[in-house]
Design a protein around this motif. Structure first.
Motif, PDB file in Angstrom:
ATOM      1  N   ALA A 139      13.149  21.938   1.284  1.00  0.00           N
ATOM      2  CA  ALA A 139      12.750  20.940   0.087  1.00  0.00           C
ATOM      3  C   ALA A 139      11.435  20.585   0.471  1.00  0.00           C
ATOM      4  O   ALA A 139      10.775  20.440  -0.620  1.00  0.00           O
ATOM      5  CB  ALA A 139      13.755  19.727   0.193  1.00  0.00           C
ATOM      6  N   ARG A 140      11.053  20.196   1.815  1.00  0.00           N
ATOM      7  CA  ARG A 140       9.642  19.741   2.037  1.00  0.00           C
ATOM      8  C   ARG A 140       8.603  20.885   1.691  1.00  0.00           C
ATOM      9  O   ARG A 140       7.423  20.671   1.007  1.00  0.00           O
ATOM     10  CB  ARG A 140       9.358  19.377   3.458  1.00  0.00           C
ATOM     11  CG  ARG A 140       8.092  18.560   3.839  1.00  0.00           C
ATOM     12  CD  ARG A 140       8.015  18.364   5.214  1.00  0.00           C
ATOM     13  NE  ARG A 140       8.491  19.247   6.167  1.00  0.00           N
ATOM     14  CZ  ARG A 140       9.451  18.810   6.834  1.00  0.00           C
ATOM     15  NH1 ARG A 140      10.344  18.139   6.778  1.00  0.00           N
ATOM     16  NH2 ARG A 140       9.830  19.948   7.935  1.00  0.00           N
ATOM     17  N   THR A 141       9.051  22.094   2.009  1.00  0.00           N
ATOM     18  CA  THR A 141       8.036  23.300   1.646  1.00  0.00           C
ATOM     19  C   THR A 141       7.923  23.600   0.206  1.00  0.00           C
ATOM     20  O   THR A 141       6.826  23.635  -0.409  1.00  0.00           O
ATOM     21  CB  THR A 141       8.649  24.657   2.232  1.00  0.00           C
ATOM     22  OG1 THR A 141       8.848  24.444   3.901  1.00  0.00           O
ATOM     23  CG2 THR A 141       7.825  25.803   2.088  1.00  0.00           C
ATOM     24  N   VAL A 142       9.140  23.563  -0.599  1.00  0.00           N
ATOM     25  CA  VAL A 142       8.986  23.628  -2.002  1.00  0.00           C
ATOM     26  C   VAL A 142       7.982  22.566  -2.508  1.00  0.00           C
ATOM     27  O   VAL A 142       7.310  22.702  -3.402  1.00  0.00           O
ATOM     28  CB  VAL A 142      10.340  23.674  -2.572  1.00  0.00           C
ATOM     29  CG1 VAL A 142      10.360  23.449  -4.227  1.00  0.00           C
ATOM     30  CG2 VAL A 142      11.026  24.949  -2.202  1.00  0.00           C
ATOM     31  N   ALA A 143       8.172  21.292  -2.336  1.00  0.00           N
ATOM     32  CA  ALA A 143       7.370  20.165  -2.539  1.00  0.00           C
ATOM     33  C   ALA A 143       6.007  20.347  -2.194  1.00  0.00           C
ATOM     34  O   ALA A 143       5.176  20.176  -3.384  1.00  0.00           O
ATOM     35  CB  ALA A 143       8.037  19.010  -2.136  1.00  0.00           C
ATOM     36  N   GLU A 144       5.586  20.546  -1.074  1.00  0.00           N
ATOM     37  CA  GLU A 144       4.249  20.888  -0.843  1.00  0.00           C
ATOM     38  C   GLU A 144       3.635  21.784  -1.670  1.00  0.00           C
ATOM     39  O   GLU A 144       2.557  21.861  -2.017  1.00  0.00           O
ATOM     40  CB  GLU A 144       4.193  21.175   0.772  1.00  0.00           C
ATOM     41  CG  GLU A 144       4.412  19.824   1.450  1.00  0.00           C
ATOM     42  CD  GLU A 144       4.293  20.136   3.136  1.00  0.00           C
ATOM     43  OE1 GLU A 144       3.956  21.186   3.406  1.00  0.00           O
ATOM     44  OE2 GLU A 144       4.763  19.251   3.572  1.00  0.00           O
ATOM     45  N   LEU A 145       4.325  23.156  -1.807  1.00  0.00           N
ATOM     46  CA  LEU A 145       3.653  24.260  -2.277  1.00  0.00           C
ATOM     47  C   LEU A 145       3.499  23.953  -4.015  1.00  0.00           C
ATOM     48  O   LEU A 145       2.618  24.302  -4.537  1.00  0.00           O
ATOM     49  CB  LEU A 145       4.312  25.607  -2.302  1.00  0.00           C
ATOM     50  CG  LEU A 145       4.348  26.195  -0.797  1.00  0.00           C
ATOM     51  CD1 LEU A 145       5.233  27.244  -0.447  1.00  0.00           C
ATOM     52  CD2 LEU A 145       3.159  26.325  -0.457  1.00  0.00           C
ATOM     53  N   ASN A 146       4.612  23.358  -4.370  1.00  0.00           N
ATOM     54  CA  ASN A 146       4.402  22.999  -5.940  1.00  0.00           C
ATOM     55  C   ASN A 146       3.452  22.127  -6.106  1.00  0.00           C
ATOM     56  O   ASN A 146       2.953  21.836  -7.306  1.00  0.00           O
ATOM     57  CB  ASN A 146       5.941  22.403  -6.265  1.00  0.00           C
ATOM     58  CG  ASN A 146       6.732  23.425  -6.789  1.00  0.00           C
ATOM     59  OD1 ASN A 146       6.319  24.602  -7.071  1.00  0.00           O
ATOM     60  ND2 ASN A 146       8.246  23.129  -6.685  1.00  0.00           N
ATOM     61  N   ALA A 147       2.883  21.233  -5.191  1.00  0.00           N
ATOM     62  CA  ALA A 147       2.006  20.159  -5.181  1.00  0.00           C
ATOM     63  C   ALA A 147       0.305  20.783  -5.229  1.00  0.00           C
ATOM     64  O   ALA A 147      -0.292  20.366  -6.037  1.00  0.00           O
ATOM     65  CB  ALA A 147       1.974  19.069  -4.292  1.00  0.00           C
ATOM     66  N   LEU A 148       0.400  22.042  -4.981  1.00  0.00           N
ATOM     67  CA  LEU A 148      -0.656  22.806  -5.044  1.00  0.00           C
ATOM     68  C   LEU A 148      -1.183  23.332  -6.523  1.00  0.00           C
ATOM     69  O   LEU A 148      -0.117  23.453  -7.287  1.00  0.00           O
ATOM     70  CB  LEU A 148      -0.914  24.112  -4.111  1.00  0.00           C
ATOM     71  CG  LEU A 148      -0.623  23.612  -2.472  1.00  0.00           C
ATOM     72  CD1 LEU A 148      -0.565  25.043  -1.802  1.00  0.00           C
ATOM     73  CD2 LEU A 148      -1.824  22.872  -2.004  1.00  0.00           C
ATOM     74  N   THR A 149      -2.455  23.384  -6.518  1.00  0.00           N
ATOM     75  CA  THR A 149      -2.893  23.902  -8.094  1.00  0.00           C
ATOM     76  C   THR A 149      -2.797  25.270  -7.877  1.00  0.00           C
ATOM     77  O   THR A 149      -2.400  25.893  -6.892  1.00  0.00           O
ATOM     78  CB  THR A 149      -4.209  23.453  -8.426  1.00  0.00           C
ATOM     79  OG1 THR A 149      -4.943  24.299  -7.406  1.00  0.00           O
ATOM     80  CG2 THR A 149      -4.473  22.163  -8.230  1.00  0.00           C
ATOM     81  N   ASP A 150      -2.720  26.104  -9.179  1.00  0.00           N
ATOM     82  CA  ASP A 150      -2.799  27.265  -9.310  1.00  0.00           C
ATOM     83  C   ASP A 150      -3.685  28.189  -8.462  1.00  0.00           C
ATOM     84  O   ASP A 150      -3.590  29.174  -7.896  1.00  0.00           O
ATOM     85  CB  ASP A 150      -2.505  27.875 -10.797  1.00  0.00           C
ATOM     86  CG  ASP A 150      -1.027  27.580 -11.441  1.00  0.00           C
ATOM     87  OD1 ASP A 150      -0.143  27.326 -10.821  1.00  0.00           O
ATOM     88  OD2 ASP A 150      -1.264  27.514 -12.695  1.00  0.00           O
ATOM     89  N   ARG A 151      -4.919  27.525  -8.586  1.00  0.00           N
ATOM     90  CA  ARG A 151      -5.970  27.903  -7.824  1.00  0.00           C
ATOM     91  C   ARG A 151      -5.736  28.087  -6.405  1.00  0.00           C
ATOM     92  O   ARG A 151      -5.969  29.273  -5.610  1.00  0.00           O
ATOM     93  CB  ARG A 151      -7.295  27.363  -8.335  1.00  0.00           C
ATOM     94  CG  ARG A 151      -8.541  28.104  -7.561  1.00  0.00           C
ATOM     95  CD  ARG A 151      -9.669  27.190  -7.770  1.00  0.00           C
ATOM     96  NE  ARG A 151     -10.864  28.172  -7.207  1.00  0.00           N
ATOM     97  CZ  ARG A 151     -12.035  28.482  -7.609  1.00  0.00           C
ATOM     98  NH1 ARG A 151     -12.338  28.039  -8.941  1.00  0.00           N
ATOM     99  NH2 ARG A 151     -12.964  28.669  -6.709  1.00  0.00           N
ATOM    100  N   GLU A 152      -5.293  27.062  -5.937  1.00  0.00           N
ATOM    101  CA  GLU A 152      -4.923  26.873  -4.633  1.00  0.00           C
ATOM    102  C   GLU A 152      -4.151  27.945  -3.880  1.00  0.00           C
ATOM    103  O   GLU A 152      -4.026  28.578  -2.905  1.00  0.00           O
ATOM    104  CB  GLU A 152      -4.604  25.363  -4.033  1.00  0.00           C
ATOM    105  CG  GLU A 152      -5.728  24.482  -4.103  1.00  0.00           C
ATOM    106  CD  GLU A 152      -5.149  23.104  -4.073  1.00  0.00           C
ATOM    107  OE1 GLU A 152      -6.043  22.196  -3.584  1.00  0.00           O
ATOM    108  OE2 GLU A 152      -4.224  22.723  -4.424  1.00  0.00           O
ATOM    109  N   LEU A 153      -2.972  28.221  -4.783  1.00  0.00           N
ATOM    110  CA  LEU A 153      -1.877  28.970  -4.498  1.00  0.00           C
ATOM    111  C   LEU A 153      -2.299  30.273  -4.709  1.00  0.00           C
ATOM    112  O   LEU A 153      -2.227  31.437  -3.477  1.00  0.00           O
ATOM    113  CB  LEU A 153      -0.700  28.656  -5.585  1.00  0.00           C
ATOM    114  CG  LEU A 153       0.154  27.738  -5.336  1.00  0.00           C
ATOM    115  CD1 LEU A 153       1.410  27.516  -6.427  1.00  0.00           C
ATOM    116  CD2 LEU A 153       0.927  27.790  -3.995  1.00  0.00           C
ATOM    117  N   SER A 154      -3.314  30.821  -5.499  1.00  0.00           N
ATOM    118  CA  SER A 154      -3.933  31.953  -5.431  1.00  0.00           C
ATOM    119  C   SER A 154      -4.929  32.327  -4.556  1.00  0.00           C
ATOM    120  O   SER A 154      -4.965  33.412  -3.803  1.00  0.00           O
ATOM    121  CB  SER A 154      -4.719  32.087  -7.065  1.00  0.00           C
ATOM    122  OG  SER A 154      -5.509  33.339  -6.842  1.00  0.00           O
TER     123      SER A 154
END
Length: 71
Positions: free
Chosen positions: A36-51
């Motif tokens: 749950a923590r990993t999903v929340a942290e990754l979802n908090a990132l912007t699309d650019r940061e994820l990219s």
């Protein structure tokens, strides 16, 4: 010739079984929290940061599952 077999008993007492069950439950809770923590942290990132990290939004659950439960 005499042989000695010194294997531990397969039976465990109630306290031992409860301790094993407690460990299993605590491990499952910790894994779920990690997921749950990993999903929340990754979802908090912007699309650019994820990219920048090479992650697409669709792969977030899979990445979190690997982080929590292994491959």
């Amino acid at each position: 010739m005499a042989y000695v077999n010194s294997t531990p008993l397969a039976r465990k007492g109630l306290a031992d079984r409860l301790a094993v069950l407690r460990d299993i439950v605590l491990t499952a809770i910790a894994q779920r929290r990690t997921y749950a923590r990993t999903v929340a942290e990754l979802n908090a990132l912007t699309d650019r940061e994820l990219s920048d990290l090479g992650i697409s939004r669709i792969s977030i659950p899979e990445i979190a599952r690997e982080a929590a439960y292994g491959k």
